[in-house]
Design a protein around this motif. Sequence first.
Motif, PDB file in Angstrom:
ATOM      1  N   ALA A  15       0.833  -1.208   0.000  1.00 30.43           N
ATOM      2  CA  ALA A  15       0.000   0.000   0.000  1.00 30.43           C
ATOM      3  C   ALA A  15       0.864   1.253   0.000  1.00 30.43           C
ATOM      4  CB  ALA A  15      -0.924  -0.013   1.205  1.00 30.43           C
ATOM      5  N   ARG A  16       1.912   1.255   0.810  1.00 28.98           N
ATOM      6  CA  ARG A  16       2.775   2.442   0.892  1.00 28.98           C
ATOM      7  C   ARG A  16       3.504   2.704  -0.409  1.00 28.98           C
ATOM      8  NH1 ARG A  16       4.718   0.778   6.903  1.00 28.98           N
ATOM      9  NH2 ARG A  16       3.244   2.073   8.084  1.00 28.98           N
ATOM     10  N   ALA A  17       3.856   1.662  -1.130  1.00 29.01           N
ATOM     11  CA  ALA A  17       4.536   1.854  -2.406  1.00 29.01           C
ATOM     12  C   ALA A  17       3.666   2.640  -3.380  1.00 29.01           C
ATOM     13  CB  ALA A  17       4.913   0.493  -3.005  1.00 29.01           C
ATOM     14  N   VAL A  18       2.389   2.304  -3.429  1.00 27.55           N
ATOM     15  CA  VAL A  18       1.467   3.035  -4.303  1.00 27.55           C
ATOM     16  C   VAL A  18       1.321   4.485  -3.842  1.00 27.55           C
ATOM     17  CG1 VAL A  18      -0.924   3.184  -5.107  1.00 27.55           C
ATOM     18  CG2 VAL A  18       0.198   0.950  -4.913  1.00 27.55           C
ATOM     19  N   LEU A  19       1.221   4.684  -2.540  1.00 30.19           N
ATOM     20  CA  LEU A  19       1.030   6.030  -2.009  1.00 30.19           C
ATOM     21  C   LEU A  19       2.294   6.877  -2.161  1.00 30.19           C
ATOM     22  CD1 LEU A  19      -0.956   4.940   1.149  1.00 30.19           C
ATOM     23  CD2 LEU A  19      -1.890   6.086  -0.873  1.00 30.19           C
ATOM     24  N   ASP A  20       3.463   6.253  -2.069  1.00 29.55           N
ATOM     25  CA  ASP A  20       4.711   6.977  -2.319  1.00 29.55           C
ATOM     26  C   ASP A  20       4.767   7.466  -3.759  1.00 29.55           C
ATOM     27  OD1 ASP A  20       5.568   6.594   0.265  1.00 29.55           O
ATOM     28  OD2 ASP A  20       6.887   4.894  -0.206  1.00 29.55           O
ATOM     29  N   ASP A  21       4.324   6.630  -4.688  1.00 26.96           N
ATOM     30  CA  ASP A  21       4.272   7.055  -6.095  1.00 26.96           C
ATOM     31  C   ASP A  21       3.285   8.208  -6.275  1.00 26.96           C
ATOM     32  OD1 ASP A  21       6.108   5.120  -6.819  1.00 26.96           O
ATOM     33  OD2 ASP A  21       4.600   3.686  -7.537  1.00 26.96           O
ATOM     34  N   ALA A  22       2.160   8.138  -5.563  1.00 27.99           N
ATOM     35  CA  ALA A  22       1.135   9.187  -5.689  1.00 27.99           C
ATOM     36  C   ALA A  22       1.620  10.528  -5.166  1.00 27.99           C
ATOM     37  CB  ALA A  22      -0.127   8.755  -4.948  1.00 27.99           C
ATOM     38  N   ALA A  23       2.562  10.500  -4.238  1.00 32.11           N
ATOM     39  CA  ALA A  23       3.116  11.753  -3.705  1.00 32.11           C
ATOM     40  C   ALA A  23       3.935  12.503  -4.750  1.00 32.11           C
ATOM     41  CB  ALA A  23       3.981  11.460  -2.484  1.00 32.11           C
TER      42      ALA A  23
END
Length: 283
Positions: A222-230
């Motif tokens: 989940a964090r990997a996707v959210l890091d990309d979204a940042a």
Amino acid sequence: MDVIVAADRADLVKARDALGEGSLALVPTMGALHEGHRSLIRLAHEHADHVAVSIFVNPLQFGPNDDFSRYPRTFDADLEVCAEENVRVVFAPSADEMYLPDRQIGVSSGEMGTIAEGAFRPGHFDGVLTVVLKLLNLVQPDVAIFGQKDAQQLALIRRMAADLNLPVSIVGAPTVREPDGLALSSRNRYLSAPERATALSLSKALRAGAAEATPSAILRAARAVLDDAARLDPPLALDYVELVDPKTFKPVGEAHEGEAVLAVAAKVGTTRLIDNVIVPISG
């Protein structure tokens, strides 16, 4: 049948009496009704003979940096939705009707109200529980329906009902999503097209996490996707992503077995969004 609109306690007593025999389900809302609310109303019909909807933008659950003044108020359209969904009573009180000017006593959400979402919105869940308790006392339903999208709110309301021996059944309703995966919310209308594209990262992160099997892997995906979204334009500003126990909302460890809630909250532009998904963990 026409919808009975009650604006104060006296009207509500008359409306309740007019229903006659049969059980009553309450769907508490802050208005700006959408398909997610319709799904709550439809579920309410499955659990009771009559359905009431409350429409009240509760000032107690908004913090100083929240959007109380710009929260959408669409009462006429909301009333049409209620009529279309065969709601019998709409309770639409004013703030003065709900709260005394020298109000002193409310409901404390305890430790559970200070973690996860509560850590970012101090006092929010105290305001939620206070208004929910008042609505339950005033409407006196047999069943109350709340959405799973506000998972921590649902857990706290269930805990309040148990701790205070409230004579009402609390029913959770599945999250309703747009075809692209975005969880339905009254705040979605604030998103521009580019912001909406970024906001889709929330549900994408939840899907990525839910595809994994262990707590650490779920959070990592989940964090990997959210890091990309940042790094998108516009960027997603993450408040938190947590994997928590569905009853206590405390983080779960690697030894956890059973269901957990993968919850996320973030801002896109000036709009703050939350989402979650229930994931099974076998240990």
